[in-house]
Design an enzyme around this catalytic site. Structure first.
Site, PDB file in Angstrom:
ATOM      1  N   LYS A  14       0.854  -1.412   0.159  1.00 57.00           N
ATOM      2  CA  LYS A  14       0.023   0.177  -0.147  1.00 57.00           C
ATOM      3  C   LYS A  14       0.916   1.149  -0.012  1.00 57.00           C
ATOM      4  O   LYS A  14       0.532   2.199  -0.782  1.00 57.00           O
ATOM      5  CB  LYS A  14      -0.895   0.216   1.201  1.00 57.00           C
ATOM      6  CG  LYS A  14      -1.661  -1.066   1.423  1.00 57.00           C
ATOM      7  CD  LYS A  14      -2.596  -0.887   2.824  1.00 57.00           C
ATOM      8  CE  LYS A  14      -1.942  -1.090   3.952  1.00 57.00           C
ATOM      9  NZ  LYS A  14      -1.692  -2.028   4.637  1.00 57.00           N
ATOM     10  N   ARG A  89      -9.971  -0.221   8.783  1.00 59.89           N
ATOM     11  CA  ARG A  89      -9.338  -1.509   8.948  1.00 59.89           C
ATOM     12  C   ARG A  89     -10.473  -2.471   9.562  1.00 59.89           C
ATOM     13  O   ARG A  89     -10.128  -3.370  10.019  1.00 59.89           O
ATOM     14  CB  ARG A  89      -8.343  -1.458   9.672  1.00 59.89           C
ATOM     15  CG  ARG A  89      -6.844  -1.392   8.857  1.00 59.89           C
ATOM     16  CD  ARG A  89      -5.881  -1.188  10.024  1.00 59.89           C
ATOM     17  NE  ARG A  89      -4.501  -1.811   9.712  1.00 59.89           N
ATOM     18  CZ  ARG A  89      -3.439  -1.253   9.211  1.00 59.89           C
ATOM     19  NH1 ARG A  89      -3.453   0.007   8.775  1.00 59.89           N
ATOM     20  NH2 ARG A  89      -2.193  -1.687   9.202  1.00 59.89           N
TER      21      ARG A  89
HETATM   22  P1  AMP Z   1       0.482   0.284   8.977  1.00 65.09           P
HETATM   23  O1  AMP Z   1       1.297   1.456   8.878  1.00 65.09           O
HETATM   24  O2  AMP Z   1      -0.815   0.709   8.138  1.00 65.09           O
HETATM   25  O3  AMP Z   1       0.770  -0.885   8.757  1.00 65.09           O
HETATM   26  O4  AMP Z   1       0.008   0.447  10.645  1.00 65.09           O
HETATM   27  C1  AMP Z   1       0.763   0.213  11.720  1.00 65.09           C
HETATM   28  C2  AMP Z   1      -0.057  -0.098  12.872  1.00 65.09           C
HETATM   29  O5  AMP Z   1      -0.664   1.192  13.156  1.00 65.09           O
HETATM   30  C3  AMP Z   1      -1.266  -1.146  12.898  1.00 65.09           C
HETATM   31  O6  AMP Z   1      -0.659  -2.317  13.054  1.00 65.09           O
HETATM   32  C4  AMP Z   1      -2.109  -0.761  13.763  1.00 65.09           C
HETATM   33  O7  AMP Z   1      -1.851  -0.773  15.394  1.00 65.09           O
HETATM   34  C5  AMP Z   1      -2.237   0.761  13.725  1.00 65.09           C
HETATM   35  N1  AMP Z   1      -3.068   1.094  12.686  1.00 65.09           N
HETATM   36  C6  AMP Z   1      -3.031   1.919  11.371  1.00 65.09           C
HETATM   37  N2  AMP Z   1      -3.999   2.225  10.740  1.00 65.09           N
HETATM   38  C7  AMP Z   1      -4.877   1.608  11.706  1.00 65.09           C
HETATM   39  C8  AMP Z   1      -6.521   1.571  11.751  1.00 65.09           C
HETATM   40  N3  AMP Z   1      -7.196   2.096  10.404  1.00 65.09           N
HETATM   41  N4  AMP Z   1      -7.219   1.078  12.460  1.00 65.09           N
HETATM   42  C9  AMP Z   1      -6.882   0.825  13.699  1.00 65.09           C
HETATM   43  N5  AMP Z   1      -5.073   0.597  13.651  1.00 65.09           N
HETATM   44  C10 AMP Z   1      -4.633   1.271  12.753  1.00 65.09           C
END
Ligand code: AMP
Length: 217
Positions: A14, A89
């Site tokens: 992404k 999410r």
């Molecule tokens: P990412 O950088 O998108 O992989 O997100 C890293 C971490 O941030 C995830 O594993 C969650 O702990 C938190 N996080 C990011 N986006 C969300 C979301 N939309 N809802 C809940 N937790 C999120």
């Protein structure tokens, strides 16, 4: 420009794809993970609240995320279209987001599902390094995505870091969380008729070209 929601497992590509599309089309880029990591780096109250949850691979509460999104999508760089990288999410986030769009008179746009195997995502996870300043994503083992100088950002000259949650054990927890809470959104958006699927290829430009085709369809 149509707004884009990316639906993909952790390390599904992404972030990299968002960077490429922002450069080509000028989209606003909203990564909820980056917004949260910025809060942690700035040692804010919110940052302290979410730090351990993120380290454990669990999801942060819908309430916190929805506040961040409501604040971010009204910023000027999002006026002509934006990419949501890591949101929604959960089903609650998806439903509340639509209520918010209705209030703001904005369109949902398209949802792009990135089809990637768990094995490929895991391999990317253990080899990913990122720039803490500009957030650019690199891959230690990929000819195409390696930094020019080991562990240094090509653009900022800052030392690159490995994310805490990219370790194998945390990746597996994040993947399970994705299958449990986020994957139901595949059917949700399919039923709304807004879902497009692209494949994740080893060469990022092949994935990019498929994304362009669905965006310009
Ligand atoms: P990412 O950088 O998108 O992989 O997100 C890293 C971490 O941030 C995830 O594993 C969650 O702990 C938190 N996080 C990011 N986006 C969300 C979301 N939309 N809802 C809940 N937790 C999120």
């Amino acid at each position: 420009m149509k707004n884009i929601i990316f639906l993909a497992p952790p390390n599904g590509g992404k972030g990299t794809l968002s960077e490429m599309l922002v450069e080509k089309y000028g989209y606003g880029h909203i990564s909820t993970g980056d917004l949260l990591r910025d809060e942690i780096a700035a040692k804010t109250e919110l940052g302290r609240e979410v730090e351990n949850i993120m380290k454990s691979g669990k999801l942060v509460s819908d309430e916190i995320i929805l506040k961040l999104i409501a604040n971010r999508i009204t910023k000027p760089d999002c006026a002509n279209g934006y990419i949501l990288d890591g949101f929604p999410r959960t089903k609650v986030q998806a439903e509340k987001y639509e209520e918010l769009l209705q209030k703001l008179g904005k369109d949902l746009g398209i949802v792009i599902y990135i089809d990637i195997t768990k094995e490929m995502a895991l391999n990317r996870s253990i080899s990913r390094i990122t720039c803490p300043k500009c957030k650019k994503i690199y891959n230690k083992f990929s000819e195409q995505m390696r930094p020019k100088v080991e562990w240094i950002c090509d653009d900022c000259g800052v030392e690159l870091v490995q994310r805490e949650d990219d370790k194998k054990e945390t990746f597996i927890k994040r993947f399970d969380e994705y299958m449990d809470k986020t994957m139901p959104l595949y059917e949700y958006y399919k039923n709304k008729g807004v879902l497009e699927t692209i494949k994740a290829y080893p060469d990022k430009f092949d994935t990019f070209n498929e994304a362009i085709q669905v965006i310009e369809k």
